[in-house]
Design a protein around this motif. Structure first.
Motif, short mmCIF file in Angstrom:
data_model
loop_
_atom_site.label_atom_id
_atom_site.label_comp_id
_atom_site.label_asym_id
_atom_site.label_seq_id
_atom_site.Cartn_x
_atom_site.Cartn_y
_atom_site.Cartn_z
N ILE A 63 9.22 6.16 4.24
CA ILE A 63 8.69 7.31 3.88
C ILE A 63 9.67 7.63 2.82
O ILE A 63 10.70 7.69 2.89
CB ILE A 63 8.92 8.35 5.14
CG1 ILE A 63 8.23 7.79 6.55
CG2 ILE A 63 8.44 9.71 4.68
CD1 ILE A 63 6.68 7.60 6.45
N VAL A 64 8.72 8.05 1.76
CA VAL A 64 9.52 8.51 0.43
C VAL A 64 8.78 9.87 -0.09
O VAL A 64 7.75 10.19 0.49
CB VAL A 64 9.36 7.70 -0.67
CG1 VAL A 64 10.19 6.37 -0.20
CG2 VAL A 64 8.02 7.37 -0.98
N ARG A 65 9.81 10.71 -0.66
CA ARG A 65 9.09 12.02 -1.15
C ARG A 65 9.56 11.98 -2.77
O ARG A 65 10.65 11.37 -3.10
CB ARG A 65 9.85 13.16 -0.66
CG ARG A 65 9.56 14.56 -1.00
CD ARG A 65 10.06 15.66 -0.43
NE ARG A 65 9.70 15.60 1.10
CZ ARG A 65 8.75 16.12 1.68
NH1 ARG A 65 7.61 16.49 0.98
NH2 ARG A 65 8.56 15.92 3.13
N CYS A 66 8.65 12.15 -3.49
CA CYS A 66 8.93 12.51 -5.12
C CYS A 66 9.56 13.75 -5.48
O CYS A 66 8.98 14.90 -5.10
CB CYS A 66 7.54 12.23 -5.68
SG CYS A 66 7.79 12.44 -7.42
N THR A 67 10.77 13.58 -6.17
CA THR A 67 11.44 14.74 -6.62
C THR A 67 11.57 14.51 -8.29
O THR A 67 11.57 13.44 -8.68
CB THR A 67 12.68 15.02 -6.02
OG1 THR A 67 13.52 13.88 -6.14
CG2 THR A 67 12.64 15.34 -4.73
N GLY B 189 0.81 -1.33 0.02
CA GLY B 189 -0.15 0.02 0.14
C GLY B 189 0.90 1.17 -0.04
O GLY B 189 1.90 1.22 0.42
N ILE B 190 0.37 2.34 -0.70
CA ILE B 190 1.01 3.42 -0.58
C ILE B 190 0.01 4.58 0.02
O ILE B 190 -1.03 4.64 -0.70
CB ILE B 190 1.54 4.03 -1.94
CG1 ILE B 190 2.57 2.86 -2.30
CG2 ILE B 190 2.22 5.40 -1.86
CD1 ILE B 190 3.00 3.15 -3.87
N SER C 172 4.71 13.78 1.68
CA SER C 172 5.61 12.71 1.05
C SER C 172 4.43 11.52 1.31
O SER C 172 3.45 11.61 1.15
CB SER C 172 6.66 12.47 2.45
OG SER C 172 6.13 12.43 3.75
N PHE C 173 5.18 10.39 1.22
CA PHE C 173 4.54 9.23 1.05
C PHE C 173 4.72 8.04 2.02
O PHE C 173 5.77 7.96 2.23
CB PHE C 173 4.27 8.42 -0.30
CG PHE C 173 3.69 9.40 -1.31
CD1 PHE C 173 2.50 9.70 -1.64
CD2 PHE C 173 4.81 10.24 -2.04
CE1 PHE C 173 2.09 10.39 -2.62
CE2 PHE C 173 4.35 10.97 -2.98
CZ PHE C 173 2.87 11.14 -3.32
N ASN C 174 4.04 7.35 2.61
CA ASN C 174 3.95 6.10 3.34
C ASN C 174 4.12 4.97 2.36
O ASN C 174 3.25 4.91 1.65
CB ASN C 174 3.11 5.68 4.42
CG ASN C 174 3.17 6.50 5.60
OD1 ASN C 174 4.18 7.03 6.05
ND2 ASN C 174 2.13 6.66 6.39
#
Length: 184
Positions: free
Chosen positions: A83-87, A55-56, A63-65
């Motif tokens: 935990i991620v962030r889109c760049t 799951g996201i 940011s995203f789990n």
């Protein structure tokens, strides 16, 4: 790998149990580069096509789990939350990366795009995952016996297999599925 990420990884090895693995792959998609870039800026493409993603969900800070699940022999299911962030960089590469380089669960998933013939795009991808624990037993009862190197090699093999399945699923998807729409 940045110098800071390398230093933190080295310190983690000295202060605990660290698994670190990476893999890469590529796929050619029947769409122009701008469309491919837009596709991978939507994190849902990972949830729909990447194996092991449980799951996201979006977080309030943008940011995203990113939750993964994997069956571990003699241990059951291991769920790992990143935990991620889109760049997007100046060249148009799309990267999902943990903003905290010292996180217990750190990930970087990067996509680069190059125009190919007739509105086709070559997408190159690389995935790196690092898990840091105080003790290997937090990962598996036998982890301290098997060791970081052996388990990191196994994790790298798993990442390679996952990327292969991801590429196959992208290649097999109908254009409407890639755009996030179900086919009628």
């Amino acid at each position: 790998m940045t110098a800071l990420t390398g230093l933190i990884g080295t310190l983690a090895i000295l202060n605990g149990f660290t698994l670190d693995a990476s893999g890469s792959g590529g796929v050619t998609l029947a769409m122009p580069p701008d469309s491919a870039r837009a596709l991978f800026r939507e994190i849902s493409v990972l949830e729909r096509f990447m194996p092991g993603v449980a799951g996201i969900s979006a977080r309030e800070d943008g940011s995203f789990n990113y939750l993964t699940a994997r069956e571990i022999p003699f241990s059951g299911e291991m769920r790992t939350d990143f935990i991620v962030r889109c760049t997007v960089d100046a060249a148009g590469s799309v990267t999902y990366q943990s903003p905290d380089s010292a996180a217990r669960n750190w990930m970087r998933f990067r996509f680069t795009f190059a125009a190919a013939d007739h509105d086709m795009t070559d997408v190159r991808m690389s995935l790196r995952v690092r898990l840091v624990r105080e003790s290997g037993t937090e990962i598996h009862l036998l982890a301290p016996v098997l060791g970081e190197e052996f388990l990191s090699e196994r994790m790298e093999s798993d990442i390679t297999d996952m990327l292969g399945t991801f590429v196959e699923r992208l290649e097999d998807a109908a254009p409407g599925q890639l755009a996030g729409r179900k086919e009628d």
